[in-house]
Design an enzyme around this catalytic site. Structure first.
Site, PDB file in Angstrom:
ATOM      1  CE1 TYR A   1      -4.114   1.687   0.466  1.00 31.53           C
ATOM      2  CE2 TYR A   1      -3.263   2.525   2.536  1.00 31.53           C
ATOM      3  CZ  TYR A   1      -4.222   2.531   1.555  1.00 31.53           C
ATOM      4  OH  TYR A   1      -5.284   3.386   1.655  1.00 31.53           O
TER       5      TYR A   1
ATOM      6  NE  ARG B   1      -6.451  12.643  -5.933  1.00 29.59           N
ATOM      7  CZ  ARG B   1      -6.507  11.636  -5.039  1.00 29.59           C
ATOM      8  NH1 ARG B   1      -5.477  10.847  -4.816  1.00 29.59           N
ATOM      9  NH2 ARG B   1      -7.613  11.412  -4.362  1.00 29.59           N
TER      10      ARG B   1
ATOM     11  CE  LYS C   1      -6.884   3.273  -1.552  1.00 29.05           C
ATOM     12  NZ  LYS C   1      -6.913   4.099  -0.341  1.00 29.05           N
TER      13      LYS C   1
ATOM     14  CD  GLU D   1      -9.153   4.826  -3.368  1.00 31.52           C
ATOM     15  OE1 GLU D   1     -10.008   4.171  -2.764  1.00 31.52           O
ATOM     16  OE2 GLU D   1      -8.534   5.775  -2.850  1.00 31.52           O
ATOM     17  CG  ASP D   2      -6.289   7.471  -5.847  1.00 30.95           C
ATOM     18  OD1 ASP D   2      -6.942   7.845  -4.852  1.00 30.95           O
ATOM     19  OD2 ASP D   2      -5.151   6.984  -5.751  1.00 30.95           O
TER      20      ASP D   2
ATOM     21  CG  ASP E   1     -10.902   5.176   0.113  1.00 29.44           C
ATOM     22  OD1 ASP E   1     -11.346   5.146   1.267  1.00 29.44           O
ATOM     23  OD2 ASP E   1      -9.747   4.829  -0.188  1.00 29.44           O
ATOM     24  CG  ASP E   2      -9.473   9.289  -3.071  1.00 34.66           C
ATOM     25  OD1 ASP E   2      -8.461   8.903  -2.464  1.00 34.66           O
ATOM     26  OD2 ASP E   2      -9.871   8.761  -4.125  1.00 34.66           O
TER      27      ASP E   2
ATOM     28  CG  ASN F   1      -1.197   9.161   1.263  1.00 33.39           C
ATOM     29  OD1 ASN F   1      -0.501   9.144   2.257  1.00 33.39           O
ATOM     30  ND2 ASN F   1      -2.512   9.080   1.308  1.00 33.39           N
TER      31      ASN F   1
ATOM     32  CG  ASN G   1      -4.101   5.493   4.397  1.00 29.51           C
ATOM     33  OD1 ASN G   1      -5.036   4.838   3.916  1.00 29.51           O
ATOM     34  ND2 ASN G   1      -3.112   5.949   3.664  1.00 29.51           N
TER      35      ASN G   1
HETATM   36  O1  OAA Z   1      -4.223   5.376  -0.921  1.00 27.07           O
HETATM   37  C1  OAA Z   1      -3.943   6.001   0.129  1.00 27.07           C
HETATM   38  O2  OAA Z   1      -2.966   5.765   0.830  1.00 27.07           O
HETATM   39  C2  OAA Z   1      -4.890   7.064   0.599  1.00 27.07           C
HETATM   40  C3  OAA Z   1      -5.661   7.594  -0.520  1.00 27.07           C
HETATM   41  O3  OAA Z   1      -6.738   7.134  -0.824  1.00 27.07           O
HETATM   42  C4  OAA Z   1      -5.032   8.611  -1.377  1.00 27.07           C
HETATM   43  O4  OAA Z   1      -4.023   9.194  -1.016  1.00 27.07           O
HETATM   44  O5  OAA Z   1      -5.585   8.819  -2.459  1.00 27.07           O
HETATM   45 MG    MG Z   2      -7.170   7.407  -2.874  1.00 27.81          MG
END
Ligand code: OAA
Ligand code: MG
Length: 646
Positions: A194, A247, A265, A337-338, A360-361, A502, A546
């Site tokens: 991770y 992103r 994840k 995610e992202d 999640d973000d 991160n 986190n």
């Molecule tokens: O993935 C991770 O460590 C936390 C997160 O969702 C990010 O930074 O986008």
């Molecule tokens: Mg993320």
């Protein structure tokens, strides 16, 4: 259940192991489904020849593993898990009835099957029963010894990426050993699979790519996404983590190489939240990338074009979302995610009312930070409503956290949300977000545009706003300068400083800087892990704020209650559950989060609280509500221990 007997297809039908009206045998074989129960059979030569001709790999001894959809016995497992004869995969009531499936489970192929392979842990009897003799060296070792050996090997690698690759290789060769390792050494291995290492892995994904670990859905698959979903070998999917790679952490647009994130994840969904690996589906949507370096990289694995936007993008996403619901029903959790800001908020708003979606973000990060703040209040005192918050970064994480803090304050103090937002200020790349700003303000920032004169620099904003809490979500490293941290320490006896971006390289400041520049007074947590810091003879243990603390338990809570929509109150429930796990022994060491080593227990508590909220809100469909939700969550968790293949 092993039947060392000789059967034809007709016999199998009689035994109820095949559907009665199966028509031509070839109609039955496009399906692969891991279901209960598995029955081990030896087939007559004619049958095995038929299976081979249909493309199934039958070993020379004609031994295959038949998996049927025979209805499972009632099960206590609320995630739909029914332990099969090997105690492994699960079937659910909601599972689509697909005729049946077949997979090879003996001989050389068994050693190459990551779901069933045990390596040297196959017993002598198993080696005989499954045609493994001679394919393994004589030694038989326990799974515990395999864990020890693997940790020994991993610790010898100096380069984090080597460890990452070794772990991915293990996941692809012996899934249970991978999860046992991750569960038993979670604090040591989380940074490997991770953040921060997964960030580097995504950057270099094209070069290190060995085997696909998830579904790649690109513009080329437009019009065929349902078909693509059906290509995935597992049918009973409960959680999807999807990214479009625009992103990735704070590293920007990594296009198709963002796949490392959904894979990572989802491995935490299993290790930390106990969701079965076979129920997890990593997806990367590839609409191109605007990353010139990747476009010119000969090893890049994605579409070599600039990102599709507007309608073309929306149509592909819509086809994906529709196909997911059509294929898996409405109780599959879809974790965004992202995604970049400009899509993340819109996707969440658009699909939040029709699908079980969770960003999640925006939401996961918010929930974990709120829990950390509740923990931090034990040091600094006062209710949340008495604090002033300043954010650097007004994207998904910044505005998501800000909104959840406001919601909590508004509920606790019974004041309108607008009122609760007044003590929360955000700085973006243009400076403090204020109502008088000349340039247009994106819709998700508007609630935070309070009346104030414009301020460009963060340090001046700190001086003007006098926050008690400073939160970095900018994605840009080293932006909490010495002057910023010192100013926070001048203003506060115990400044709360959270550097959430991160991976480690993007953290707004390091743990050491936070403690040193505040003369040991900062209460500090970061998104990526930092080791404990010695400062003037004292050891400070920084927290890791986190979203990994939240999403695995949160998702489990949704699954076990059969929830059909996410509600903000569930995020608040998850925060409270996490904050409750912070014990005196932890905060005596300066921690604002409980240690990760207890994460499965923490996840079970979060799952129970989330599920309870879902029942309370009438959003849960799995009825009747189990009496002891936490016990239910614990008992439904995937166990990575090997099973005996008798
Ligand atoms: O993935 C991770 O460590 C936390 C997160 O969702 C990010 O930074 O986008
Ligand atoms: Mg993320």
């Amino acid at each position: 259940m092993a039947f060392p007997i000789d059967h034809s297809l007709a016999d199998l039908t009689k035994l109820n192991l095949l559907p009665k009206s199966h028509g031509h045998a070839s109609d039955m074989f496009p399906f692969r489904l891991s279901v209960f129960p598995r029955v081990h059979l030896s087939l007559r030569t004619s049958t095995s020849r038929l299976l081979s001709s249909l493309g199934s790999k039958v070993d020379p001894n004609g031994s295959v593993l038949i998996e049927t959809t025979t209805p499972p016995e009632p099960s206590p497992d609320v995630t739909g898990g029914v332990q099969d004869v090997y105690g492994e995969d699960a079937a659910t009531e909601d599972m689509p009835i697909t005729p049946w499936s077949l997979s090879v489970a003996s001989g050389y192929t068994l050693l190459r099957d990551p779901h069933h392979n045990k390596g040297l842990a196959f017993s002598q009897r198993e080696r005989d029963a499954h045609y493994l003799r001679g394919l393994l060296p004589p030694t038989v070792i326990s799974q515990d010894l395999q864990v020890k050996k693997m940790m020994h090997t991993l610790r010898h690698y100096q380069v984090p990426l080597q460890r990452y690759m070794a772990m991915m290789d293990l996941q692809e060769t012996n899934e249970r050993l991978f999860y046992k390792l991750l569960i038993e050494h979670v604090e040591e291995l989380l940074p490997v699979v991770y953040t921060p290492t997964v960030g580097e892995a995504c950057q270099k994904y094209g070069s290190i790519f060995l085997r696909p670990q998830g579904l790649f859905i690109s513009l080329k698959e437009k019009g065929k996404i349902l078909e693509v979903l059906r290509n995935w070998p597992e049918k009973n999917i409960q959680v999807i983590v999807v990214t479009d790679g625009e992103r990735i952490l704070g590293l920007g647009d990594l296009g198709c190489q963002g796949m490392g994130i959904p894979v990572g994840k989802l491995s935490l969904y299993t290790a930390l939240g106990g969701v079965r690996p076979s129920a997890c589906l990593p997806v990367t949507i590839d609409v191109g990338t605007n990353n010139e370096k990747l476009l010119n990289d000969e090893f890049y694995i994605g579409l070599r074009q600039r990102r599709a936007t507007g309608e073309e993008y929306a149509e592909l996403m819509h086809e994906f979302m529709t196909a997911v619901k059509q294929n898996y029903g409405e109780k599959v959790v879809i974790q965004f995610e992202d995604f970049a800001n400009h899509n993340a908020f819109d996707l969440l708003a658009k699909y939040g009312t029709t699908h079980l979606v969770f960003n999640d973000d925006i939401q996961g990060t918010a929930s974990v930070v709120l829990a950390g703040l509740i923990g931090a209040l034990r040091f600094v005192g006062g209710p949340l409503a008495n604090h002033r918050f300043l954010f650097l970064g007004a994207g998904e994480a910044g505005t998501g956290i800000a909104e959840l803090i406001a919601l909590e304050i508004s509920k606790k103090c019974q004041i309108p949300l607008e009122e609760a937002r007044k003590n929360i200020w955000l700085v973006d790349s243009k400076g403090l977000i204020v109502s008088s700003r000349k340039e247009s303000i994106q819709h998700f920032k508007k609630p935070w545009a309070h009346d104030h004169k414009p301020i460009k620099e963060l340090v001046d904003a700190v001086k003007a706003i006098k926050p008690t809490v400073l939160i970095g979500t900018s994605g840009v490293g080293q932006t909490f300068t010495q002057e910023v941290v010192e100013t926070m320490a001048e203003l506060n006896e115990k400044p709360i400083i959270l550097s959430l971006s991160n991976p480690t390289s993007q953290s707004e400041c390091t743990a050491e800087q936070a403690y040193k520049w505040s003369k040991g007074r900062a209460i500090f947590a970061s998104g990526s892990p930092f080791a404990p810091v010695e400062y003037e003879g004292k050891t400070f243990v920084p927290g890791q704020a986190n979203n990994a603390y939240i999403f695995p338990g949160f998702g489990l809570g949704l699954i076990m209650s059969g929830t059909i929509r996410v509600h903000d109150d569930m995020l608040l429930a998850a925060s409270e559950a996490l904050a409750e796990q912070l014990m005196e022994e932890h905060y005596e060491k300066g921690m604002i989060f409980p240690p990760f080593r207890n994460i499965r227990k923490i996840s079970a508590r979060i799952a129970a609280k989330v599920a309870a909220k879902a029942y309370e809100l009438g959003l849960a469909t799995r009825l009747p509500q189990p009496k002891e939700l936490e016990k239910c969550a614990e008992s439904s968790m995937y166990s990575p221990s090997y099973h005996s293949y008798r």
